[in-house]
Structure formats: structure tokens, C-alpha cells
Design a protein around this motif. Structure first.
Motif, short mmCIF file in Angstrom:
data_model
loop_
_atom_site.label_atom_id
_atom_site.label_comp_id
_atom_site.label_asym_id
_atom_site.label_seq_id
_atom_site.Cartn_x
_atom_site.Cartn_y
_atom_site.Cartn_z
N ARG A 29 0.66 -1.12 -0.03
CA ARG A 29 -0.01 -0.02 0.04
C ARG A 29 0.96 1.34 -0.15
N LEU A 30 1.84 1.42 1.00
CA LEU A 30 2.81 2.48 0.96
C LEU A 30 3.55 2.73 -0.28
N ALA A 31 4.21 1.58 -0.98
CA ALA A 31 4.95 1.89 -2.00
C ALA A 31 4.11 2.19 -3.10
N SER A 50 9.11 -7.43 -5.32
CA SER A 50 8.20 -7.90 -4.22
C SER A 50 8.24 -9.26 -4.16
N ARG A 51 7.70 -9.68 -3.12
CA ARG A 51 7.65 -11.20 -2.73
C ARG A 51 6.92 -11.72 -3.93
N SER A 52 5.70 -11.24 -4.39
CA SER A 52 5.05 -11.85 -5.66
C SER A 52 5.30 -10.91 -6.66
N PRO A 85 8.67 -3.20 2.68
CA PRO A 85 8.01 -4.59 3.15
C PRO A 85 7.43 -4.30 4.18
N PRO A 86 6.70 -5.41 4.97
CA PRO A 86 6.33 -5.18 6.38
C PRO A 86 7.55 -4.85 7.23
N ASP A 87 7.14 -4.15 8.24
CA ASP A 87 8.30 -3.78 9.42
C ASP A 87 9.24 -4.84 9.68
N GLU A 92 15.97 -8.39 7.79
CA GLU A 92 16.03 -9.49 7.11
C GLU A 92 16.51 -9.17 5.49
N ILE A 93 15.56 -8.22 5.03
CA ILE A 93 15.87 -7.98 3.45
C ILE A 93 17.06 -7.23 3.12
N ALA A 94 17.47 -6.00 4.36
CA ALA A 94 18.69 -5.42 4.42
C ALA A 94 19.74 -6.31 4.20
N CYS A 108 10.35 2.93 5.37
CA CYS A 108 9.36 3.87 5.62
C CYS A 108 8.66 3.52 6.94
N SER A 109 9.34 2.87 7.77
CA SER A 109 8.68 2.45 8.95
C SER A 109 8.75 3.42 10.00
N GLY A 110 7.62 3.65 10.71
CA GLY A 110 7.82 4.81 11.84
C GLY A 110 8.47 4.26 13.00
N GLN A 134 0.57 9.06 7.84
CA GLN A 134 -0.40 8.87 6.95
C GLN A 134 -0.82 7.45 7.05
N ALA A 135 -2.23 7.18 6.98
CA ALA A 135 -2.69 5.67 6.97
C ALA A 135 -3.32 5.49 5.44
N PHE A 136 -2.35 4.83 4.67
CA PHE A 136 -2.56 4.29 3.43
C PHE A 136 -3.50 3.08 3.05
N1 LIG Z 1 0.23 1.66 4.90
C1 LIG Z 1 0.36 2.66 5.70
O1 LIG Z 1 -0.60 3.33 5.90
C2 LIG Z 1 1.64 3.06 5.97
C3 LIG Z 1 1.99 4.47 6.38
C4 LIG Z 1 3.39 4.90 6.93
C5 LIG Z 1 4.25 3.75 6.85
N2 LIG Z 1 4.06 2.54 6.61
C6 LIG Z 1 5.31 1.53 6.30
O2 LIG Z 1 5.59 1.15 4.97
C7 LIG Z 1 6.04 -0.21 4.99
C8 LIG Z 1 5.12 -1.07 4.14
O3 LIG Z 1 3.81 -1.04 4.75
P1 LIG Z 1 2.32 -1.24 3.75
O4 LIG Z 1 1.27 -0.93 4.71
O5 LIG Z 1 2.68 -0.78 2.51
O6 LIG Z 1 2.51 -3.02 3.81
P2 LIG Z 1 1.61 -4.00 2.89
O7 LIG Z 1 0.50 -3.20 2.03
O8 LIG Z 1 1.52 -5.17 3.39
O9 LIG Z 1 3.13 -4.26 1.70
C9 LIG Z 1 4.02 -4.84 1.99
C10 LIG Z 1 4.70 -5.34 0.67
O10 LIG Z 1 5.85 -6.17 0.87
C11 LIG Z 1 5.94 -7.09 0.18
N3 LIG Z 1 6.91 -8.19 0.97
C12 LIG Z 1 6.48 -9.11 1.89
N4 LIG Z 1 7.62 -9.64 2.09
C13 LIG Z 1 8.67 -9.54 1.23
C14 LIG Z 1 9.92 -9.89 0.77
N5 LIG Z 1 10.37 -11.05 1.63
N6 LIG Z 1 10.30 -9.08 -0.01
C15 LIG Z 1 10.07 -8.32 -0.73
N7 LIG Z 1 8.57 -7.71 -0.59
C16 LIG Z 1 7.97 -8.50 0.32
C17 LIG Z 1 4.14 -7.71 0.15
O11 LIG Z 1 4.43 -8.81 -0.70
P3 LIG Z 1 3.27 -9.09 -2.07
O12 LIG Z 1 4.40 -8.91 -3.28
O13 LIG Z 1 2.91 -10.65 -1.64
O14 LIG Z 1 2.34 -7.95 -2.17
C18 LIG Z 1 3.64 -6.50 -0.02
O15 LIG Z 1 3.55 -5.94 -1.34
C19 LIG Z 1 5.89 -0.68 6.58
O16 LIG Z 1 7.30 -0.26 7.01
C20 LIG Z 1 5.06 0.28 7.02
O17 LIG Z 1 5.26 0.56 8.55
C21 LIG Z 1 2.98 2.09 5.81
#
Ligand SMILES: NC(=O)c1ccc[n+]([C@@H]2O[C@H](COP(=O)([O-])OP(=O)(O)OC[C@H]3O[C@@H](n4cnc5c(N)ncnc54)[C@H](OP(=O)(O)O)[C@@H]3O)[C@@H](O)[C@H]2O)c1
Length: 306
Positions: A29-31, A50-52, A85-87, A92-94, A108-110, A134-136
């Protein structure tokens, strides 16, 4: 380079970082929101992994000249890589990616420390944090629309700090330099404007359900009130504009509320009491309640609810 509220003076970045080729690892979502916003601001996003593959393709498909690859290709082809990716997977990825000297990596993790990117720094990359407050959600267009005006907490040394502040400015956001030790508290603060608002409205919806109304009916009635509250907050701040019986010193109404809530659920009444006590402190702070008014409400809150 861009200067924003809370930012300090920063050095001019080297040429490869003045127009960085940007990549994403993690196409969630954030990306999606950030990459669309970067595209709209004329900043090239050239690679995504990405993972998928399906997620990576969906993201790349909405961007011109953006290639889907594995993490190695993104690290090789991009000057600035956002790890999104998730926090729990950032460190691990780094560790797993073959970073190269001189490139930049930001997560982009808080709440995650920037030090989670240490393996990239050990390989000679610059590391940083870029967290939009922001919440995406799942709708990329809505997420994109919610970005301008957001604060983005930036943590990086020079020259990456200048690059990230400039990106924030180009996205219409407000760059904020945070002391590293404040990072988790800063992130927790966001819960009060987002997650906890949901939790509080869930309490209100439970009350509506207790007489047979639906969540929709509750929200139809309460969301205009919430919007008015947000406007008042923006206009007058947290203390001065606070409405309600506590700020008026209306102890009788508080007593009636407590009795009614106790009958539905004592836990609900307990939460109400705690919030009223916080409200009392705010009303005193704003000079809206004198000592006698505050004591009247306090006496009611200290009494048995039945
Ligand atoms: N969403 C928000 O509101 C928000 C706001 C501020 C900050 N953030 C930060 O942004 C980051 C991402 O959050 P998000 O909400 O975007 O999470 P998300 O929607 O769950 O997306 C995470 C993405 O990472 C991919 N992923 C999972 N494992 C992986 C791996 N091993 N290698 C590469 N990619 C992998 C996922 O897989 P697939 O390929 O299966 O889709 C998914 O596309 C987090 O650090 C979060 O704290 C989020």
C-alpha cells in the motif's frame, strides 16, 4: 535543496542524488501511494521488486519505464531504494540484498530504527528513514490523494537528508527531522489520530447497537460530529475548543452518562471515566473550568456509578 519545518541545514547532495533513480522493494500500500506520488512529481521510479511478481507488476504497470526485477536488480539499477516490506522484514531484507557503495537505502517504517539498515551501510550505502504520517489503504488513488500536507519524518545523515527533504517537499509534504530517540514515541502518537479514533468510535457504535441501531446509523449520526471536531481542533487546538459536559463542568450529565454506560458494560464506563479525567485536565488547562467546577465533576467520577 528543500528545507521544511523541523529540518536543519543540510549539504548539497552529489550529482547522482540530485535526480535519483528510485526503486522499491515491497510493492504494497505505501509503495503504491509513494510511487504514484513520485511519478506525479516528475521523479523517476525505475525498478520494483516484491515477494510476488503480481504485486510488483501491478505497481510497475502504473509507472512509465519502471521495470520489475528481483531485489538484486533493483539494488543494481537504482540510486535510492525504498525498502517497503512489512516492518518485521526490513532487517532481514537489508541483510540479504547486495548493496553497493554510494547508493542510498531508506525504509518507511515509523517505529523501526534506521539501524535496521546497518548491512547496507556496511556495504558503503547511505541509510535513512522516510516515514509519512498517514494511513494508506488499499485504494491507490485515495492513498495518493491523502499524501499532500502529510508530515514525513526523515532521519538520515548528509547528503541523503537533503535528498529526502527535497523529495518530501516535491510530494507536497512537510519534512520533519526527528531525534532518533524520539522515533517510537513519534510513531505511537500517530495512533491517537488514527487507530485509537477507530477504537473510540467502536465504543460509540456499541452504544447504538445496544438499542438495536446499526453501525451505519451510528456513523451517519457521528461522522458529521467528528468532522466538526476535526475543524475545531484545527482552529483552536486540543484544549481551547474541547466540547462536552466535562468542559462545561456539567457534573449531573456526567453522572447520568456513567450510570447508563455502567448498565451496558462496566469496562465501557471505566474507559469513559478515564477519558473524562483527561478532559478535566484539558478544560482546566484552557481556563474553561474553575476549581469548583472541576471538583464537582471529579466528585462524580470518584463516586460509585450505580
Ligand atoms: N500503509 C500505511 O499506512 C503506512 C504508512 C506509513 C508507513 N508505512 C510503512 O510502509 C511499509 C510497508 O507497509 P504497507 O502498509 O505498504 O504494507 P503492505 O501493504 O503489507 O505491503 C508490504 C509489501 O511487501 C511485500 N513483501 C512481503 N515480504 C517481502 C519480501 N520478503 N521481499 C520483498 N517484498 C516483500 C508484500 O508482498 P506481495 O509481493 O505479496 O504483495 C507487500 O507487497 C512498512 O514499513 C510500514 O510501517 C505504511
Amino acid at each position: 535543496m528543500g528545507e521544511s519545518n523541523g529540518s536543519k541545514a543540510v549539504a548539497c547532495p552529489p550529482p547522482d542524488l540530485r535526480a535519483p533513480r528510485i526503486g522499491f522493494i515491497g510493492a504494497g500500500r505505501l509503495a503504491r501511494a509513494l510511487s504514484l506520488a513520485l511519478r506525479a512529481a516528475g521523479v523517476p521510479v525505475v525498478g520494483v521488486a516484491s515477494r510476488s511478481e503480481a504485486s510488483a507488476r501491478a505497481l510497475a504497470g502504473s509507472l512509465p519505464d519502471c521495470r520489475v526485477g528481483d531485489v538484486e536488480a533493483v539494488a543494481r539499477d537504482c540510486d535510492l531504494v525504498f525498502l517497503t516490506p512489512p516492518d518485521g522484514l526490513i532487517a532481514e531484507i537489508a541483510r540479504a540484498v547486495p548493496w553497493r557503495e554510494g547508493q542510498s537505502v531508506a525504509h518507511c517504517s515509523g517505529a523501526t530504527p534506521v539501524a535496521a539498515l546497518r548491512p547496507a551501510a556496511d556495504a558503503g550505502a547511505r541509510i535513512g528513514g522516510f516515514h509519512p504520517m498517514q494511513a494508506f489503504g488499499a485504494d491507490p488513488e485515495a492513498a495518493l490523494a491523502s499524501l499532500p500536507g502529510c508530515t514525513v519524518a526523515i532521519e538520515a545523515g548528509p547528503p541523503l537528508d537533503a535528498v529526502l527533504h527535497d523529495l518530501a517537499r516535491r510530494l507536497g509534504c512537510v519534512g520533519l527531522t526527528l531525534p532518533p530517540e524520539a522515533r517510537v514515541r513519534y510513531h505511537a502518537s500517530g495512533g491517537y489520530a488514527s487507530q485509537h479514533v477507530h477504537a473510540l468510535l467502536a465504543e460509540a457504535v456499541r452504544l447504538w447497537r445496544s438499542w438495536g441501531a446499526t453501525e451505519q446509523q451510528a456513523l451517519d449520526a457521528l461522522l458529521p460530529l467528528l468532522r466538526g471536531t476535526l475543524e475545531s481542533l484545527a482552529r483552536s487546538g486540543v484544549a481551547a475548543g474541547m466540547p462536552g459536559p466535562v468542559s462545561r463542568g456539567d457534573a449531573g450529565t456526567v453522572r447520568l452518562h456513567r450510570q447508563a454506560l455502567q448498565a451496558v458494560d462496566p469496562d465501557m464506563r471505566d474507559l469513559y471515566d478515564r477519558l473524562c479525567r483527561r478532559g478535566l485536565a484539558l478544560a482546566r488547562q484552557a481556563g474553561r473550568l474553575d476549581a469548583a467546577g472541576a471538583e464537582g465533576v471529579e466528585r462524580v467520577l470518584d463516586a460509585s456509578p450505580d
